[in-house]
Write an enzyme that holds these catalytic residues in place. Structure first.
Site, short mmCIF file in Angstrom:
data_model
loop_
_atom_site.label_atom_id
_atom_site.label_comp_id
_atom_site.label_asym_id
_atom_site.label_seq_id
_atom_site.Cartn_x
_atom_site.Cartn_y
_atom_site.Cartn_z
N HIS A 122 0.86 -1.18 0.00
CA HIS A 122 0.00 0.00 0.00
C HIS A 122 0.90 1.23 0.00
O HIS A 122 1.58 1.50 0.99
CB HIS A 122 -0.90 0.01 1.24
CG HIS A 122 -1.77 -1.21 1.35
ND1 HIS A 122 -3.01 -1.30 0.77
CD2 HIS A 122 -1.56 -2.40 1.98
CE1 HIS A 122 -3.54 -2.49 1.03
NE2 HIS A 122 -2.67 -3.18 1.76
N ASN A 166 -6.55 0.56 -2.98
CA ASN A 166 -7.34 1.30 -1.99
C ASN A 166 -6.71 2.66 -1.69
O ASN A 166 -6.29 2.97 -0.58
CB ASN A 166 -7.54 0.48 -0.71
CG ASN A 166 -6.25 0.07 -0.03
OD1 ASN A 166 -5.21 0.00 -0.67
ND2 ASN A 166 -6.30 -0.18 1.26
N ASP A 194 -8.60 -5.25 -1.84
CA ASP A 194 -7.93 -5.36 -0.55
C ASP A 194 -8.29 -4.18 0.37
O ASP A 194 -8.30 -3.03 -0.05
CB ASP A 194 -6.43 -5.44 -0.70
CG ASP A 194 -5.79 -5.86 0.61
OD1 ASP A 194 -5.96 -7.03 0.98
OD2 ASP A 194 -5.16 -5.03 1.26
N HIS A 225 -9.23 -10.21 -0.30
CA HIS A 225 -9.19 -9.82 1.11
C HIS A 225 -10.22 -10.71 1.80
O HIS A 225 -11.42 -10.54 1.63
CB HIS A 225 -9.55 -8.34 1.24
CG HIS A 225 -9.56 -7.84 2.65
ND1 HIS A 225 -8.43 -7.37 3.27
CD2 HIS A 225 -10.57 -7.74 3.56
CE1 HIS A 225 -8.74 -6.99 4.50
NE2 HIS A 225 -10.02 -7.21 4.70
N HIS A 269 -2.75 -12.68 2.68
CA HIS A 269 -2.40 -12.66 4.12
C HIS A 269 -3.19 -13.65 4.99
O HIS A 269 -3.88 -13.25 5.91
CB HIS A 269 -2.52 -11.24 4.68
CG HIS A 269 -3.77 -10.47 4.34
ND1 HIS A 269 -5.04 -10.96 4.48
CD2 HIS A 269 -3.91 -9.20 3.87
CE1 HIS A 269 -5.92 -10.04 4.12
NE2 HIS A 269 -5.26 -8.98 3.74
N ASN A 303 -4.56 -6.37 10.36
CA ASN A 303 -5.71 -7.12 9.90
C ASN A 303 -5.32 -7.98 8.71
O ASN A 303 -4.93 -7.44 7.68
CB ASN A 303 -6.84 -6.17 9.50
CG ASN A 303 -8.13 -6.90 9.17
OD1 ASN A 303 -8.34 -8.02 9.59
ND2 ASN A 303 -8.99 -6.27 8.40
N ASP A 348 2.36 -6.97 2.87
CA ASP A 348 1.19 -6.16 3.20
C ASP A 348 1.65 -4.84 3.83
O ASP A 348 1.11 -4.38 4.84
CB ASP A 348 0.23 -6.91 4.13
CG ASP A 348 -1.13 -6.22 4.27
OD1 ASP A 348 -1.38 -5.23 3.54
OD2 ASP A 348 -1.94 -6.66 5.10
N PHE A 377 -5.22 -0.22 11.47
CA PHE A 377 -4.59 -1.52 11.24
C PHE A 377 -3.37 -1.34 10.35
O PHE A 377 -3.39 -0.57 9.40
CB PHE A 377 -5.56 -2.47 10.52
CG PHE A 377 -6.71 -2.95 11.34
CD1 PHE A 377 -6.55 -3.97 12.27
CD2 PHE A 377 -7.98 -2.41 11.17
CE1 PHE A 377 -7.62 -4.45 13.01
CE2 PHE A 377 -9.07 -2.89 11.90
CZ PHE A 377 -8.88 -3.90 12.83
#
Length: 419
Positions: A58, A90, A147, A174, A227, A273, A300, A318
């Site tokens: 991310h 995202n 995700d 996800h 994940h 998470n 992640d 998270f």
């Protein structure tokens, strides 16, 4: 550029080889190369690996550049030895139309390494309106994911899988039943009870995974479970693979190296998470790596501001900033303890992601693009979050002593870190 005297990873072992790079290509690979007027990197006593691939990061841009930018995220990745990453969609706005996806691709040009972009599965990553998968693929989407949000409606997921299968692409899920999630912030178990916090049950993950595996079997889509965190998930994926379902999965470094027992106080650096699960779950994830049920390690990487991570479990975000520390932690905690071999770790971090997501090969071979890293396995250091290149300093590993330091990363024939 000439890299001399290193032990070079070749498929599943190391060989003493020199590497000659011209432009962005590897043009010679030999036990002894001597040329004049070239930039020489002496890799004596070090290993040279194909560049690491992280299919789950991310980078927050656009929309949340106080947390990370494409430039800082990619520089942090280069410091960690990565030459290719898959950026989740995202961001704000979500690149769910042709126009927004093209704008995202322009922004991605700020990356110092190869940045592959996910497109979302549904509009704005929520609801039931599917994106134009074929169009997004033509624009450069290498895979599809919501995700950060689960696809709640089973019919929507079924239709998405059918369409993604038609174009021979990849769906990275996800895995979260939002009805069971119920505003949890920590694993449902002894620590949630100890701290009086709402828990996230194992079923939050496994109920959704069970549904998705049934739909993946029906559609034949390549379904990638992001994940995973529980023993039951490992068992389900093992069974699905044995049943011929086209499923792969990833695990994060933090789920391999930590469990809920490591949370000693209400410290949200341990809030992620899916959450850190039980010691038994952690052991099952490691066994899944050893057995080959788990296909790859993905960080992640989820950077946040310190304000967002210092408000306790209930009010903090998270996520963990992990792309700079992944190799050194895994080498120290898994390879040096003889839990897995170094060669296995390199395959999990480089070879397998490429094969599964149809990415250009980073193998160190004549004719291939020069995407590689150089690592000093003997160099010891202490993880210091304040020295991260990433804007995200949020890590539970601050102060941990590790071995194995990336000393250089080369992407597309250019030094992007070290030297």
């Amino acid at each position: 550029m000439l890299i001399k005297n290193g032990k070079v990873f070749q498929k599943d072992h190391y060989e003493k080889l020199d590497i000659l790079i011209e432009g962005d290509k590897i043009v010679n690979l030999s036990p002894e190369i001597t040329v004049s007027d070239d930039e020489v990197i002496d890799a004596q006593g070090k290993i040279v690996n194909p560049g690491f691939i992280d299919v789950h990061v991310h980078f927050r841009e656009p929309g949340q550049t106080d947390k990370e930018t494409i430039l800082t995220g990619s520089q942090a990745a280069a410091k960690g030895g990565y030459t290719t990453v898959g950026a989740m969609p995202n961001v704000i706005p979500v690149p769910d139309t042709s126009e927004k996806f093209q704008i995202q691709q322009i922004l991605n040009q700020q990356s110092v390494i190869t940045l592959e972009q996910y497109a979302p599965i549904t509009t704005n990553e929520i609801g039931d309106e599917l994106v134009d998968f074929e169009r997004m693929q033509k624009l450069g989407a290498f895979a599809f994911s919501n995700d950060g949000h689960a696809v709640k409606n089973s019919r929507t997921m079924l239709h998405a899988m059918k369409e993604i299968a038609k174009i021979n692409s990849h769906l990275a899920a996800h895995i979260e039943d939002v009805d069971l999630f119920n505003h949890g912030v920590i694993n449902k178990g002894k620590k949630s009870a100890e701290f009086g916090l709402p828990g996230i049950s194992e079923a939050t993950e496994t109920a959704q995974l069970a549904r998705d595996l049934v739909l993946a079997k029906e559609t034949g889509v390549h379904y990638h479970a992001s994940h995973i965190s529980t023993k039951t998930s490992v068992e389900m994926i093992r069974s699905a693979k044995n049943d011929g379902i086209n499923v792969t999965c990833e695990v994060t470094p933090h789920h391999l190296l930590l469990c809920e027992d490591d949370i000693k106080e209400d410290n949200a650096m341990y809030k992620m998470n899916p959450p850190l699960r039980t010691k038994e779950d952690q052991a099952a994830l490691i066994a899944g790596l050893q057995e080959g049920v788990i296909d790859m390690i993905a960080t992640d990487h989820a950077p946040h501001t310190m304000t967002e991570k210092t408000r306790g479990f209930l009010r903090s975000s998270f996520g963990i900033s992990g792309i700079e520390t992944a190799f050194s932690l895994l080498f120290t905690k898994l390879v040096k303890t003889e839990t897995i071999t170094l060669e296995k770790l390199i395959q999990l971090m480089s070879v397998h992601p490429v094969e599964i997501f149809d990415l250009p090969s980073p193998e160190i071979q004549v004719g291939n693009t020069a995407n590689l890293n150089i690592i000093d396995l003997e160099k010891e250091s202490e993880i210091q979050a304040t020295k991260f290149i990433s804007k995200g300093k949020n890590t539970p590993f601050d102060g941990v002593k590790v071995s194995g330091q990336v000393t250089a990363t080369i992407c597309n024939g250019q030094i992007v870190y070290g030297g």
